[in-house]
Design a protein around this motif. Structure first.
Motif, PDB file in Angstrom:
ATOM      1  N   ASP A   1      -3.232  -6.343   0.443  1.00 54.57           N
ATOM      2  CA  ASP A   1      -3.083  -5.421   1.387  1.00 54.57           C
ATOM      3  C   ASP A   1      -2.247  -4.059   1.133  1.00 54.57           C
ATOM      4  OD1 ASP A   1      -5.577  -6.741   3.213  1.00 54.57           O
ATOM      5  OD2 ASP A   1      -3.933  -7.486   4.642  1.00 54.57           O
ATOM      6  N   GLU A   2      -0.574  -5.016   0.571  1.00 57.65           N
ATOM      7  CA  GLU A   2       0.622  -3.785   0.088  1.00 57.65           C
ATOM      8  C   GLU A   2      -0.141  -3.710  -0.822  1.00 57.65           C
ATOM      9  OE1 GLU A   2       4.170  -6.913   0.946  1.00 57.65           O
ATOM     10  OE2 GLU A   2       4.094  -4.452   2.022  1.00 57.65           O
ATOM     11  N   LEU A   3      -0.180  -4.288  -1.541  1.00 55.29           N
ATOM     12  CA  LEU A   3      -1.472  -3.917  -3.242  1.00 55.29           C
ATOM     13  C   LEU A   3      -2.171  -2.365  -2.641  1.00 55.29           C
ATOM     14  CD1 LEU A   3      -0.970  -6.058  -5.398  1.00 55.29           C
ATOM     15  CD2 LEU A   3      -2.962  -5.036  -5.632  1.00 55.29           C
ATOM     16  N   VAL A   4      -3.254  -3.152  -2.244  1.00 55.38           N
ATOM     17  CA  VAL A   4      -4.360  -2.057  -2.532  1.00 55.38           C
ATOM     18  C   VAL A   4      -2.948  -0.705  -1.465  1.00 55.38           C
ATOM     19  CG1 VAL A   4      -6.295  -1.167  -1.058  1.00 55.38           C
ATOM     20  CG2 VAL A   4      -5.952  -3.712  -1.504  1.00 55.38           C
ATOM     21  N   ASP A   5      -2.331  -0.564  -0.992  1.00 56.02           N
ATOM     22  CA  ASP A   5      -1.546   0.957  -0.223  1.00 56.02           C
ATOM     23  C   ASP A   5      -0.956   1.676  -1.808  1.00 56.02           C
ATOM     24  OD1 ASP A   5      -2.601   0.539   2.467  1.00 56.02           O
ATOM     25  OD2 ASP A   5      -0.290  -0.827   3.057  1.00 56.02           O
ATOM     26  N   LEU A   6      -0.651   0.432  -2.342  1.00 56.38           N
ATOM     27  CA  LEU A   6      -0.003   0.867  -3.443  1.00 56.38           C
ATOM     28  C   LEU A   6      -0.407   1.235  -4.825  1.00 56.38           C
ATOM     29  CD1 LEU A   6       3.017  -1.847  -4.566  1.00 56.38           C
ATOM     30  CD2 LEU A   6       3.515   0.312  -3.847  1.00 56.38           C
TER      31      LEU A   6
END
Ligand code: GLU
Length: 356
Positions: free
Chosen positions: A24-29
């Motif tokens: 999920d964080e990677l998708v934001d990044l």
């Protein structure tokens, strides 16, 4: 972004909920950056599936068998976790030789570039099942730094199971987290304890410092943060907790290794049009070639010189000398007939070239 085995695996099984949080964080990044993942875990997952002792590390043969079993699971894990966001995962297995041999380096760099263009997230691991001891990275920390170099990344994030580098063994009283390192000196290395706290991965802090050393010399920033929490990246950023290794050389040094101390295997002469294109940071195209000297293979270092014989730079050539002669002066549309295959983007790509 490198993810260690200790984060990904618990009791022989994947920590799927944690991985989903990280993704999920990677998708934001990904809104602002392109991301390449270097993921460990093949040996750990495979060892559990085969019931091997010492988490698959009792012998090289065990580790290699475990890796080939576990890599299937690892790839599926990533593919499913990214797939939840309709992101496509790619698997790339590499050995040390793939990133040190210049010909194979070109292929690895081109594949990474192409995958990123397609919006795919490359998930890289060492090709443990075939790499012998001499051609292994052995730990994915150094692999991550080399992959970053090949991909011309700006930064490497090592997700670990510790907060970062401590000034002495973190289990000792009074050990303090070092927030920022300006050059991995012998004093910095002395701070690291070689014992990895989890025993699952092979890395440990020394391997991370070696990775930091590779990165700092090629102009890449590296950070170690603790990945053990949920949404570890947000936590590390909010708390400002981790160790940041600042680059010690600028961008030009990143390309310097291309030339090393090798003598060029040949010379490509180019026309005026190409000289001005190069001055604007373009690649060398076949259309601008006027002469080819020497015998070379794809991936060899060649010198590039202008119409008056002036040295313009050097770089890794994408074709053999015979192919260069065949496509000399030709436009892209005419090259396939000469080569017998679809032409590459350039004769010497700007990313693999240093200007004089
Ligand atoms: N490539 C190994 C694996 O996938 C891990 C190496 C490391 O621990 O850094 O299990």
């Amino acid at each position: 972004m490198k993810i260690g085995s200790a984060l990904l695996i618990k009791d022989g099984g994947p920590r799927t909920a944690w991985l989903n949080g990280l993704v999920d964080e990677l998708v934001d990044l990904r809104r602002t950056s392109e991301i390449i993942v270097v993921s460990s875990g093949a040996i750990g997952l495979g060892a559990a599936r085969l019931g091997l002792p010492k988490r698959g590390r009792a012998s090289l043969a065990d580790a290699q068998a475990a890796a080939s079993v576990g890599q299937v699971d690892l790839a599926r894990l990533w593919s499913e976790a990214l797939g939840r966001h309709r992101i496509v995962a790619a698997q790339m297995l590499v050995t040390l030789g793939d990133l040190e041999d210049r010909r194979r380096y070109l292929n690895a760099a081109a594949t990474l570039g192409r995958l990123l263009e397609e919006g795919v997230v490359p998930v890289v691991n060492e090709n443990d099942s075939v790499a012998t001891e001499e051609i292994r990275f052995g730990d994915n920390d150094r692999l991550a730094a080399r992959v970053a170099q090949a991909a011309q990344a700006d930064a490497v994030l090592l997700l670990s199971d510790v907060d970062g580098l401590y000034n002495r063994d973190p289990r000792e009283n009074g050990a303090k987290l070092v927030e920022r390192i300006d050059g991995v000196t012998p004093e910095v290395i002395a701070m690291a304890s070689s014992a990895s706290s989890s025993g699952l991965g092979s890395g440990g802090m020394l391997a991370k410092l070696q990775a930091a050393r590779i990165a700092e010399r090629v102009g890449i920033t590296l950070a170690i943060v603790n990945g053990a929490h949920d949404r570890p990246i947000a936590r590390a950023l909010d708390a400002g907790r981790g160790t940041l290794f600042l680059p010690q050389q600028d961008e030009s040094a990143r390309k310097a290794w291309l030339s090393g101390r090798l003598a060029p295997a040949g010379v490509l002469s180019v026309d005026e049009g190409c000289v001005s294109a190069l001055a604007n940071g373009a690649s060398v195209l076949a259309a601008g070639l006027t002469d080819v000297e020497g015998e070379f293979r794809r991936g060899d270092l060649v010198a590039i010189s202008g119409p008056k014989g002036e040295r313009l730079g050097q770089g890794l050539v994408e074709y053999t000398s015979a192919e260069c002669i065949a496509i000399l002066g030709r436009r892209e549309s005419e090259q396939e007939a000469e080569l017998g295959y679809a032409p590459r983007a350039a004769v010497v790509h700007r990313d693999h070239m240093v200007r004089a």
